[in-house]
Design a protein around this motif. Sequence first.
Motif, PDB file in Angstrom:
ATOM      1  N   THR A 107       0.847  -0.940   0.362  1.00 19.18           N
ATOM      2  CA  THR A 107      -0.010  -0.165  -0.042  1.00 19.18           C
ATOM      3  C   THR A 107       0.580   1.189   0.182  1.00 19.18           C
ATOM      4  N   SER A 108       2.041   1.134  -0.268  1.00 15.23           N
ATOM      5  CA  SER A 108       2.898   2.464  -0.114  1.00 15.23           C
ATOM      6  C   SER A 108       2.858   2.943  -1.366  1.00 15.23           C
ATOM      7  N   GLY A 130       1.481  -2.102  -5.166  1.00 11.73           N
ATOM      8  CA  GLY A 130       1.169  -3.796  -5.118  1.00 11.73           C
ATOM      9  C   GLY A 130       0.271  -3.340  -6.273  1.00 11.73           C
ATOM     10  N   GLN A 131       0.325  -2.018  -7.365  1.00  9.25           N
ATOM     11  CA  GLN A 131      -1.003  -1.575  -8.333  1.00  9.25           C
ATOM     12  C   GLN A 131      -0.350  -2.773  -9.519  1.00  9.25           C
TER      13      GLN A 131
END
Length: 115
Positions: free
Chosen positions: A81-82, A109-110
């Motif tokens: 989520t960074s 994470g995208q």
Amino acid sequence: MAAPEPRRRSSSRSRGSDGDSTSSRRRSGKGNAGWAIRSAVGQLQELLGRAPESVSAVKPTETGWEADVEVLELERVPETTSVMATYRVTLDEEGDLVGYERKRRYTRGQIDRRG
């Protein structure tokens, strides 16, 4: 007895068969893609105060180099989520940063779903 004077490299660049100096620039230690990446990363880190994590693109241009550099902007837990950012860095032929801009922000994470 005077020490011998060190050899100096010629400041003129040899030109390729099409009259373009980029072919000789890319073969030499200074001016190849690896050199451009190191230069872009170092100068961007100095400006942002954050260490870039990777380089996702590099290409020669008519006036130097362009590189896309990935930077951690906001560290979060869990790491996926960074917040990351892609910066486009523009270098002149000498490797000096002449411009940069943030092109994109995303979570680590995208997955990039662009075609």
